[in-house]
Design a protein around this motif. Sequence first.
Motif, PDB file in Angstrom:
ATOM      1  N   ILE A  28       8.624  -6.400   3.054  1.00  0.00           N
ATOM      2  CA  ILE A  28       7.419  -6.398   3.882  1.00  0.00           C
ATOM      3  C   ILE A  28       6.194  -6.726   3.034  1.00  0.00           C
ATOM      4  CG2 ILE A  28       5.873  -4.914   5.205  1.00  0.00           C
ATOM      5  CD1 ILE A  28       8.133  -5.252   6.893  1.00  0.00           C
ATOM      6  N   ILE A  29       6.135  -6.112   1.890  1.00  0.00           N
ATOM      7  CA  ILE A  29       4.978  -6.357   1.018  1.00  0.00           C
ATOM      8  C   ILE A  29       4.895  -7.829   0.645  1.00  0.00           C
ATOM      9  CG2 ILE A  29       4.172  -5.991  -1.341  1.00  0.00           C
ATOM     10  CD1 ILE A  29       5.050  -3.035  -0.986  1.00  0.00           C
TER      11      ILE A  29
ATOM     12  N   HIS B  42       3.544  -1.782  10.346  1.00  0.00           N
ATOM     13  CA  HIS B  42       2.377  -0.914  10.210  1.00  0.00           C
ATOM     14  C   HIS B  42       2.327   0.119  11.323  1.00  0.00           C
ATOM     15  CE1 HIS B  42      -1.873   0.075  11.159  1.00  0.00           C
ATOM     16  NE2 HIS B  42      -1.947   0.236   9.858  1.00  0.00           N
ATOM     17  N   ASP B  43       2.473  -0.376  12.550  1.00  0.00           N
ATOM     18  CA  ASP B  43       2.308   0.517  13.695  1.00  0.00           C
ATOM     19  C   ASP B  43       3.404   1.574  13.776  1.00  0.00           C
ATOM     20  OD1 ASP B  43       0.153  -1.034  14.267  1.00  0.00           O
ATOM     21  OD2 ASP B  43       1.103  -2.150  15.895  1.00  0.00           O
TER      22      ASP B  43
ATOM     23  N   ILE C 200      -8.348   0.465   4.229  1.00  0.00           N
ATOM     24  CA  ILE C 200      -8.507   1.412   3.133  1.00  0.00           C
ATOM     25  C   ILE C 200      -9.881   1.219   2.518  1.00  0.00           C
ATOM     26  CG2 ILE C 200      -7.745   1.940   0.800  1.00  0.00           C
ATOM     27  CD1 ILE C 200      -5.043   1.969   1.606  1.00  0.00           C
TER      28      ILE C 200
ATOM     29  N   ALA D  66       4.642  -7.560  10.114  1.00  0.00           N
ATOM     30  CA  ALA D  66       3.814  -6.620   9.362  1.00  0.00           C
ATOM     31  C   ALA D  66       3.108  -5.652  10.310  1.00  0.00           C
ATOM     32  CB  ALA D  66       2.791  -7.381   8.522  1.00  0.00           C
ATOM     33  N   GLN D  67       2.617  -6.207  11.395  1.00  0.00           N
ATOM     34  CA  GLN D  67       1.924  -5.358  12.359  1.00  0.00           C
ATOM     35  C   GLN D  67       2.882  -4.314  12.930  1.00  0.00           C
ATOM     36  OE1 GLN D  67      -1.503  -5.886  13.314  1.00  0.00           O
ATOM     37  NE2 GLN D  67      -1.159  -3.775  13.986  1.00  0.00           N
TER      38      GLN D  67
ATOM     39  N   ASP E 138      -3.051   8.129   1.540  1.00  0.00           N
ATOM     40  CA  ASP E 138      -2.722   6.874   0.873  1.00  0.00           C
ATOM     41  C   ASP E 138      -2.407   7.092  -0.601  1.00  0.00           C
ATOM     42  OD1 ASP E 138      -3.061   5.336   3.188  1.00  0.00           O
ATOM     43  OD2 ASP E 138      -5.231   5.318   2.920  1.00  0.00           O
TER      44      ASP E 138
ATOM     45  N   PHE F 241      -4.765  -7.280   7.350  1.00  0.00           N
ATOM     46  CA  PHE F 241      -5.099  -7.793   8.684  1.00  0.00           C
ATOM     47  C   PHE F 241      -4.668  -6.863   9.806  1.00  0.00           C
ATOM     48  CE2 PHE F 241      -1.301  -9.598   6.934  1.00  0.00           C
ATOM     49  CZ  PHE F 241      -0.369  -9.211   7.855  1.00  0.00           C
ATOM     50  N   CYS F 242      -3.803  -5.899   9.500  1.00  0.00           N
ATOM     51  CA  CYS F 242      -3.589  -4.913  10.557  1.00  0.00           C
ATOM     52  C   CYS F 242      -4.557  -3.760  10.293  1.00  0.00           C
ATOM     53  CB  CYS F 242      -2.139  -4.438  10.653  1.00  0.00           C
ATOM     54  SG  CYS F 242      -1.117  -4.708   9.237  1.00  0.00           S
ATOM     55  N   GLY F 243      -4.654  -2.867  11.224  1.00  0.00           N
ATOM     56  CA  GLY F 243      -5.798  -1.966  11.242  1.00  0.00           C
ATOM     57  C   GLY F 243      -6.020  -1.066  10.034  1.00  0.00           C
ATOM     58  N   ASN F 244      -5.117  -1.091   9.062  1.00  0.00           N
ATOM     59  CA  ASN F 244      -5.174  -0.085   8.016  1.00  0.00           C
ATOM     60  C   ASN F 244      -6.281  -0.346   7.002  1.00  0.00           C
ATOM     61  OD1 ASN F 244      -4.462   2.117   6.558  1.00  0.00           O
ATOM     62  ND2 ASN F 244      -2.695   1.168   5.573  1.00  0.00           N
TER      63      ASN F 244
ATOM     64  N   SER G 162       4.558 -10.153   4.257  1.00  0.00           N
ATOM     65  CA  SER G 162       3.765  -9.772   5.432  1.00  0.00           C
ATOM     66  C   SER G 162       2.804 -10.866   5.866  1.00  0.00           C
ATOM     67  CB  SER G 162       2.999  -8.487   5.148  1.00  0.00           C
ATOM     68  OG  SER G 162       2.111  -8.680   4.071  1.00  0.00           O
ATOM     69  N   ARG G 163       2.275 -11.616   4.913  1.00  0.00           N
ATOM     70  CA  ARG G 163       1.314 -12.644   5.291  1.00  0.00           C
ATOM     71  C   ARG G 163       1.973 -13.779   6.060  1.00  0.00           C
ATOM     72  NH1 ARG G 163      -3.158 -11.644   1.747  1.00  0.00           N
ATOM     73  NH2 ARG G 163      -4.274 -13.489   2.458  1.00  0.00           N
TER      74      ARG G 163
ATOM     75  N   ILE H  62      -2.091  -4.108  -3.322  1.00  0.00           N
ATOM     76  CA  ILE H  62      -1.077  -4.551  -2.367  1.00  0.00           C
ATOM     77  C   ILE H  62      -1.543  -4.334  -0.946  1.00  0.00           C
ATOM     78  CG2 ILE H  62       1.212  -3.965  -1.484  1.00  0.00           C
ATOM     79  CD1 ILE H  62       2.017  -3.607  -4.469  1.00  0.00           C
ATOM     80  N   TRP H  63      -2.192  -3.206  -0.711  1.00  0.00           N
ATOM     81  CA  TRP H  63      -2.694  -2.997   0.639  1.00  0.00           C
ATOM     82  C   TRP H  63      -3.701  -4.072   1.023  1.00  0.00           C
ATOM     83  CZ3 TRP H  63      -1.986   2.697  -0.550  1.00  0.00           C
ATOM     84  CH2 TRP H  63      -0.982   3.235   0.289  1.00  0.00           C
TER      85      TRP H  63
ATOM     86  N   TYR I 102      -3.807  -7.070  -0.003  1.00  0.00           N
ATOM     87  CA  TYR I 102      -3.228  -8.395   0.164  1.00  0.00           C
ATOM     88  C   TYR I 102      -2.084  -8.444   1.184  1.00  0.00           C
ATOM     89  CZ  TYR I 102      -5.972 -10.294  -3.630  1.00  0.00           C
ATOM     90  OH  TYR I 102      -7.021 -10.726  -4.403  1.00  0.00           O
ATOM     91  N   SER I 103      -1.588  -7.297   1.586  1.00  0.00           N
ATOM     92  CA  SER I 103      -0.431  -7.314   2.474  1.00  0.00           C
ATOM     93  C   SER I 103      -0.729  -6.817   3.885  1.00  0.00           C
ATOM     94  CB  SER I 103       0.710  -6.473   1.891  1.00  0.00           C
ATOM     95  OG  SER I 103       1.236  -7.112   0.743  1.00  0.00           O
ATOM     96  N   PHE I 104      -1.547  -5.805   3.981  1.00  0.00           N
ATOM     97  CA  PHE I 104      -1.784  -5.236   5.309  1.00  0.00           C
ATOM     98  C   PHE I 104      -3.251  -5.317   5.696  1.00  0.00           C
ATOM     99  CE2 PHE I 104       2.142  -3.102   4.039  1.00  0.00           C
ATOM    100  CZ  PHE I 104       2.929  -3.465   5.100  1.00  0.00           C
TER     101      PHE I 104
ATOM    102  N   ILE J  62       4.267   2.812   8.991  1.00  0.00           N
ATOM    103  CA  ILE J  62       3.162   3.313   8.183  1.00  0.00           C
ATOM    104  C   ILE J  62       2.390   4.376   8.945  1.00  0.00           C
ATOM    105  CG2 ILE J  62       0.990   2.697   7.058  1.00  0.00           C
ATOM    106  CD1 ILE J  62       2.186  -0.017   6.440  1.00  0.00           C
TER     107      ILE J  62
END
Lengths: 227, 227, 227, 227
Positions: free
Chosen positions: C131-132, C146-147, D203, C142-143, C180, D198-201, C135-136, D191-192, D194-196, C150
């Motif tokens: 995923i890492i 995440h939902d 940080i 990834a979404q 986190d 775009f989803c709501g997370n 994800s892009r 990593i966060w 660059y990887s997530f 995560i």
Amino acid sequence: MEHAVSCTSADIADLANATERLPRRRRKDARPSELTAAALDLFVEKGFAATRLDDIAARAGVSKGTLYLYFDSKETLFKAVIAEGIVPALAAAEQQLADYQGSAAALLRSLLLGWWQQIGSTRMGGVVKLIISESRNFPDVAQYYHDHVIVRGRSLLRSALRRGIDNGEFRKMDVESCIDVIIAPLLMLIIWRYSFCFCGNDIQPDAYIDTHFDLLINGLMPPEART
Amino acid sequence: MEHAVSCTSADIADLANATERLPRRRRKDARPSELTAAALDLFVEKGFAATRLDDIAARAGVSKGTLYLYFDSKETLFKAVIAEGIVPALAAAEQQLADYQGSAAALLRSLLLGWWQQIGSTRMGGVVKLIISESRNFPDVAQYYHDHVIVRGRSLLRSALRRGIDNGEFRKMDVESCIDVIIAPLLMLIIWRYSFCFCGNDIQPDAYIDTHFDLLINGLMPPEART
Amino acid sequence: MEHAVSCTSADIADLANATERLPRRRRKDARPSELTAAALDLFVEKGFAATRLDDIAARAGVSKGTLYLYFDSKETLFKAVIAEGIVPALAAAEQQLADYQGSAAALLRSLLLGWWQQIGSTRMGGVVKLIISESRNFPDVAQYYHDHVIVRGRSLLRSALRRGIDNGEFRKMDVESCIDVIIAPLLMLIIWRYSFCFCGNDIQPDAYIDTHFDLLINGLMPPEART
Amino acid sequence: MEHAVSCTSADIADLANATERLPRRRRKDARPSELTAAALDLFVEKGFAATRLDDIAARAGVSKGTLYLYFDSKETLFKAVIAEGIVPALAAAEQQLADYQGSAAALLRSLLLGWWQQIGSTRMGGVVKLIISESRNFPDVAQYYHDHVIVRGRSLLRSALRRGIDNGEFRKMDVESCIDVIIAPLLMLIIWRYSFCFCGNDIQPDAYIDTHFDLLINGLMPPEART
DNA sequence: CATGAATGAGGTTTCATTCAT
DNA sequence: GATGAATGAAACCTCATTCAT
């Protein structure tokens, strides 16, 4: 049959030689039509699905990847082939009728012969075979062809028929079905050339067209006009 | 696989009676013709190469493997489809001429209408479209079709035309090209039905055939015979 | 490192032998997870784009075409790999918290260790690396991750932290960033295992997690609670 | 092509100063770093294998061929990207520790914040993501990164921890696993991002690092030192 | 230096054919 | 007889790399 439907290997070799030394820029411009020409030959010969891009590339004297520099996909190439065959056909057709001054019969003859000389007997004739074979798989192409070529061609014939009926050259007829009956032998001439050329059925295009016109014009004339 | 991939000419010779005694396979029930019927529909619609055996099997309601119980290969299936479409066509055609007593014009009309009613307008008409589209990929099939259907059909028309010319009903004509010109609108009628059926070009078969016959018979008649 | 990240060739040989003789039906059921397991290994090792379907098929002991019986495309296979790795992870996570009665510290420890034992150290851990890395290129995956993973995992930790803060076990903290910071070393443990395992950096998971928990719990405790 | 496809270990040894003297190519202007900058962005976003040289060239505003004036292959470009991201990172890291006079806690804080400000939050942070994702495909790059960046970074942290333990600021700890636990949240922060991202997370880096340091320092302090 | 047309090896995907059940 | 899972050759398509301009 006096026209070679498919290029001979000698033709191919000549083509390769002729273009081999051209500067890069000229090649770039000339490439697309070299590719569509090769594609047209093979699509007509084998059908769309049975034609391999490898073969098209080989016939055009380029590599497989080169096709994708100019066309996004096999389907795009197919549509380009049709488009390139349709545009000149339309232009040729339009020229026929403009300000024609002779009799309706002479106009009709001119349309039939002109179509054969400029479309039917040329490489573009293959497009007709192609459309017929592939229209179900490419409805949008068929629709385009119908709207821009068939409708237009029928329109030319309709004008000629109407003129003849109006001025008494022709009998009163059901013009619409007449149009289709007139077109049919022309299209079949192409189909015979591309479908049964190799079995013994040698159709002589000139005699065929002459007979078609002869029957047609005699069939159209009112009884009292015939001697 | 115990069979060569490409059919031998012997296979072709068997085409006519292929459906009676399928090699190595029995056919007691209706299964094989259900399969060829499904195959015909799809071959006509998509062409041979673009038709998947999966789709044929699905349309026939059997599994893909079942096709191989009855036909050795996709090509064998194709030839069976053609054969099954040709045999009744031949039979129908032969019946037309036998001991016909009327006028040449009436015979001609009967041949045209009879062909349309018994062949052109039926599922067998698709075979014509199929042959036209695929003849280049299956020269042996095309040759067979030419020899047994085209030659035979032309022969029927030749008889009718000769009779009419001999007895003065018709003008003197170039009989051979006349034959092709007469056949063409019939074949095109099929092609229109299978190729452009979905765009707006609705051809009315009856009016079309009437007009064809009307033009033809008037075109054939000697001037003095017309009133 | 005590866990083999990738299957050894012996594993593969065993797998092939084990399934070779199974009846067709059992194979059909077991196939998808055999394929996703092989795909997971290779996606984790090489990344999605650099993994060839040939290799996946070879590792699973099937032909390339077989993959397409179960997955429409490489991308579909990828998503199935993720999905199969996520579902058990969720189930495992949910079980942790249900009706936990001990101290917040013990709960926290249980969550960390449990995650490692049931997710991190197993083959499913690779999904995290995947995923890492990807994800892009697969935002929807990834979404979803995440939902469903995560957010859910953070939720578990939030409960534990809140409980500890409420009952005085822990200091008042910014819970969200705390979450986190707690998760990070766990995820990095996986990444180290899958990214730098082959250079000399041998991380000892047990010592690492012990230290993580030790620092964490001492860092969370209020000063007066420490002796 | 005069170079072997895979880089030799000598190439790797050159990684550090690779950007100073690109083999066989001069670099007077800023062109190469414009290219590596574009490449870095895309490698981070899509991964090495999924990034096309066309896209890199387009983003850098040059033609595809130009890339080959500066880099012998895609792989060479990749290594130059890494090298260019590593060199400044090393320099920045080294500066942190030299002759530091304050407390171990302050040093630790300075290292964490400094790393974030000068590496993690800058474009160079992407290199970390890249190494993590691609290390399995480029073991030599990973090894180099490990030896020169990870080992060096761990060394800095080791010094700070040792100093704190020696002077009584910190408890006695397993220093080695402590190092990894301290680094992990920093790397995960990248990593966060660059990887997530775009989803709501969302940080908050500052709060996140504050919390990380807060937990860490309290976790490290001996009980009696806390008030 | 810089370009971009051309290449062709190699990837994903399809589908006719086989065969154990 | 009938099935459908499995196969693998061959198709379409991509893209790193080259080179004439």
